[in-house]
Write a protein that holds these residues in place. Structure first.
Motif, PDB file in Angstrom:
ATOM      1  N   THR A 156       0.886 -38.151 -47.332  1.00  0.00           N
ATOM      2  CA  THR A 156       0.505 -38.730 -48.619  1.00  0.00           C
ATOM      3  C   THR A 156       1.625 -39.613 -49.170  1.00  0.00           C
ATOM      4  N   GLU A 157       2.877 -39.177 -49.031  1.00  0.00           N
ATOM      5  CA  GLU A 157       3.999 -39.986 -49.489  1.00  0.00           C
ATOM      6  C   GLU A 157       4.058 -41.316 -48.734  1.00  0.00           C
ATOM      7  N   ASP A 158       3.784 -41.283 -47.433  1.00  0.00           N
ATOM      8  CA  ASP A 158       3.757 -42.520 -46.648  1.00  0.00           C
ATOM      9  C   ASP A 158       2.652 -43.451 -47.129  1.00  0.00           C
ATOM     10  N   GLU A 159       1.473 -42.877 -47.425  1.00  0.00           N
ATOM     11  CA  GLU A 159       0.358 -43.694 -47.908  1.00  0.00           C
ATOM     12  C   GLU A 159       0.667 -44.287 -49.285  1.00  0.00           C
ATOM     13  N   ILE A 160       1.318 -43.500 -50.134  1.00  0.00           N
ATOM     14  CA  ILE A 160       1.707 -44.006 -51.453  1.00  0.00           C
ATOM     15  C   ILE A 160       2.725 -45.138 -51.296  1.00  0.00           C
ATOM     16  N   GLN A 161       3.625 -45.006 -50.345  1.00  0.00           N
ATOM     17  CA  GLN A 161       4.609 -46.063 -50.094  1.00  0.00           C
ATOM     18  C   GLN A 161       3.914 -47.338 -49.618  1.00  0.00           C
ATOM     19  N   LYS A 162       2.882 -47.197 -48.777  1.00  0.00           N
ATOM     20  CA  LYS A 162       2.136 -48.376 -48.318  1.00  0.00           C
ATOM     21  C   LYS A 162       1.432 -49.055 -49.499  1.00  0.00           C
ATOM     22  N   LEU A 163       0.871 -48.252 -50.411  1.00  0.00           N
ATOM     23  CA  LEU A 163       0.238 -48.819 -51.608  1.00  0.00           C
ATOM     24  C   LEU A 163       1.280 -49.574 -52.442  1.00  0.00           C
ATOM     25  N   THR A 164       2.465 -48.995 -52.547  1.00  0.00           N
ATOM     26  CA  THR A 164       3.550 -49.623 -53.312  1.00  0.00           C
ATOM     27  C   THR A 164       3.956 -50.946 -52.675  1.00  0.00           C
ATOM     28  N   ASP A 165       4.104 -50.942 -51.354  1.00  0.00           N
ATOM     29  CA  ASP A 165       4.489 -52.168 -50.649  1.00  0.00           C
ATOM     30  C   ASP A 165       3.459 -53.271 -50.872  1.00  0.00           C
ATOM     31  N   LYS A 166       2.186 -52.901 -50.827  1.00  0.00           N
ATOM     32  CA  LYS A 166       1.128 -53.892 -51.055  1.00  0.00           C
ATOM     33  C   LYS A 166       1.178 -54.425 -52.478  1.00  0.00           C
ATOM     34  N   ALA A 167       1.380 -53.549 -53.459  1.00  0.00           N
ATOM     35  CA  ALA A 167       1.436 -53.979 -54.855  1.00  0.00           C
ATOM     36  C   ALA A 167       2.647 -54.890 -55.093  1.00  0.00           C
ATOM     37  N   VAL A 168       3.786 -54.563 -54.493  1.00  0.00           N
ATOM     38  CA  VAL A 168       4.982 -55.397 -54.641  1.00  0.00           C
ATOM     39  C   VAL A 168       4.746 -56.765 -54.001  1.00  0.00           C
ATOM     40  N   LYS A 169       4.055 -56.790 -52.873  1.00  0.00           N
ATOM     41  CA  LYS A 169       3.725 -58.069 -52.229  1.00  0.00           C
ATOM     42  C   LYS A 169       2.799 -58.885 -53.126  1.00  0.00           C
ATOM     43  N   ASP A 170       1.826 -58.222 -53.768  1.00  0.00           N
ATOM     44  CA  ASP A 170       0.926 -58.918 -54.697  1.00  0.00           C
ATOM     45  C   ASP A 170       1.712 -59.520 -55.864  1.00  0.00           C
ATOM     46  N   VAL A 171       2.667 -58.761 -56.391  1.00  0.00           N
ATOM     47  CA  VAL A 171       3.513 -59.268 -57.482  1.00  0.00           C
ATOM     48  C   VAL A 171       4.279 -60.503 -57.008  1.00  0.00           C
ATOM     49  N   ASP A 172       4.871 -60.418 -55.819  1.00  0.00           N
ATOM     50  CA  ASP A 172       5.612 -61.561 -55.275  1.00  0.00           C
ATOM     51  C   ASP A 172       4.705 -62.781 -55.119  1.00  0.00           C
ATOM     52  N   ASP A 173       3.465 -62.570 -54.658  1.00  0.00           N
ATOM     53  CA  ASP A 173       2.522 -63.676 -54.491  1.00  0.00           C
ATOM     54  C   ASP A 173       2.182 -64.323 -55.831  1.00  0.00           C
ATOM     55  N   VAL A 174       1.972 -63.497 -56.859  1.00  0.00           N
ATOM     56  CA  VAL A 174       1.645 -64.022 -58.194  1.00  0.00           C
ATOM     57  C   VAL A 174       2.820 -64.836 -58.727  1.00  0.00           C
ATOM     58  N   VAL A 175       4.029 -64.305 -58.583  1.00  0.00           N
ATOM     59  CA  VAL A 175       5.232 -65.002 -59.071  1.00  0.00           C
ATOM     60  C   VAL A 175       5.417 -66.315 -58.315  1.00  0.00           C
ATOM     61  N   LYS A 176       5.233 -66.284 -57.001  1.00  0.00           N
ATOM     62  CA  LYS A 176       5.408 -67.492 -56.200  1.00  0.00           C
ATOM     63  C   LYS A 176       4.385 -68.571 -56.583  1.00  0.00           C
ATOM     64  N   ALA A 177       3.151 -68.154 -56.805  1.00  0.00           N
ATOM     65  CA  ALA A 177       2.108 -69.120 -57.199  1.00  0.00           C
ATOM     66  C   ALA A 177       2.435 -69.756 -58.549  1.00  0.00           C
ATOM     67  N   LYS A 178       2.894 -68.930 -59.495  1.00  0.00           N
ATOM     68  CA  LYS A 178       3.234 -69.463 -60.818  1.00  0.00           C
ATOM     69  C   LYS A 178       4.439 -70.380 -60.732  1.00  0.00           C
ATOM     70  N   GLU A 179       5.395 -70.027 -59.884  1.00  0.00           N
ATOM     71  CA  GLU A 179       6.584 -70.866 -59.713  1.00  0.00           C
ATOM     72  C   GLU A 179       6.199 -72.235 -59.142  1.00  0.00           C
ATOM     73  N   GLN A 180       5.316 -72.247 -58.158  1.00  0.00           N
ATOM     74  CA  GLN A 180       4.869 -73.530 -57.584  1.00  0.00           C
ATOM     75  C   GLN A 180       4.128 -74.350 -58.626  1.00  0.00           C
ATOM     76  N   GLU A 181       3.327 -73.669 -59.463  1.00  0.00           N
ATOM     77  CA  GLU A 181       2.602 -74.354 -60.532  1.00  0.00           C
ATOM     78  C   GLU A 181       3.577 -74.964 -61.536  1.00  0.00           C
ATOM     79  N   LEU A 182       4.656 -74.236 -61.837  1.00  0.00           N
ATOM     80  CA  LEU A 182       5.664 -74.736 -62.782  1.00  0.00           C
ATOM     81  C   LEU A 182       6.429 -75.928 -62.222  1.00  0.00           C
ATOM     82  N   MET A 183       6.783 -75.864 -60.952  1.00  0.00           N
ATOM     83  CA  MET A 183       7.621 -76.913 -60.382  1.00  0.00           C
ATOM     84  C   MET A 183       6.834 -78.157 -59.959  1.00  0.00           C
ATOM     85  N   ALA A 184       5.511 -78.068 -59.948  1.00  0.00           N
ATOM     86  CA  ALA A 184       4.697 -79.246 -59.619  1.00  0.00           C
ATOM     87  C   ALA A 184       4.770 -80.237 -60.781  1.00  0.00           C
ATOM     88  N   VAL A 185       5.042 -81.466 -60.464  1.00  0.00           N
ATOM     89  CA  VAL A 185       5.188 -82.476 -61.514  1.00  0.00           C
ATOM     90  C   VAL A 185       3.902 -83.223 -61.699  1.00  0.00           C
TER      91      VAL A 185
END
Length: 185
Positions: A156-185
């Motif tokens: 169960t701890e391993d599965e929770i860690q996998k859920l955490t890794d996926k959520a952190v990746k989703d956060v990184d994707d959201v931040v990266k998308a917003k950053e690209q939107e900000l830097m687009a002129v």
């Protein structure tokens, strides 16, 4: 019991990612968006109500918004709400229509906004990790009370860690998308 813990953790992690998405809609990019003024409250007959409940907000073009109050007498209240906000925008009123022109962002302002976006992303990651910590703590308590086996706890701890890794990746994707939107002129 363990499935409920995992399901609860997944739900709370997804809420953290969605909260980040929602918070980042308020960050101004070079493009006009109605989400920029969604959080504004207007004094309407003595009570503060969301702007969307007293006016129609529309994107006129890439750099301007139009706000059309439903009643003529609240045009002034809408202007005051825009001026009092932290947006730093000046409304232009023509009769009953309020126009907000969004000036282009400077390079320095874009970098400041990018830092803010990264900070919000880090806060979301902390929230996700706190959810992981709470879920693992619940699993350890079940193990301590001998309601589950060590193998179940480890799995169960391993599965929770996998859920955490996926959520952190989703956060990184959201931040990266917003950053690209900000830097687009």
């Amino acid at each position: 019991m363990l499935n409920e813990i995992k399901k609860d953790a997944l739900t709370r992690m997804n809420k953290s990612v969605e909260a980040l998405r929602h918070d980042l809609t308020k960050v101004r990019t070079g493009r006009a968006s109605t989400a920029l003024v969604d959080h504004l409250k207007v004094n309407y007959y003595g009570s503060d109500v969301p702007l969307s409940q007293v006016a129609t907000v529309a994107v006129a073009d890439a750099r301007s918004l139009t706000i059309t109050p439903w009643e003529k007498q609240i045009v002034g209240a809408v202007e005051k709400a825009i001026l009092a906000s932290d947006l730093g925008l000046t409304p232009n009123t023509a009769g009953q229509v309020i126009r907000i022109n969004l000036p282009p962002l400077t390079e320095e302002r874009r970098k400041d906004l990018t830092k803010h976006v990264h900070h919000e992303g880090e806060n979301a990651k902390v929230a996700v990790r706190n959810v992981r910590r709470d879920a693992i703590q619940q699993v350890k308590e079940l193990l301590k009370d001998k309601q589950i086996t060590e193998d179940d706890a480890r799995r169960t701890e391993d599965e929770i860690q996998k859920l955490t890794d996926k959520a952190v990746k989703d956060v990184d994707d959201v931040v990266k998308a917003k950053e690209q939107e900000l830097m687009a002129v």
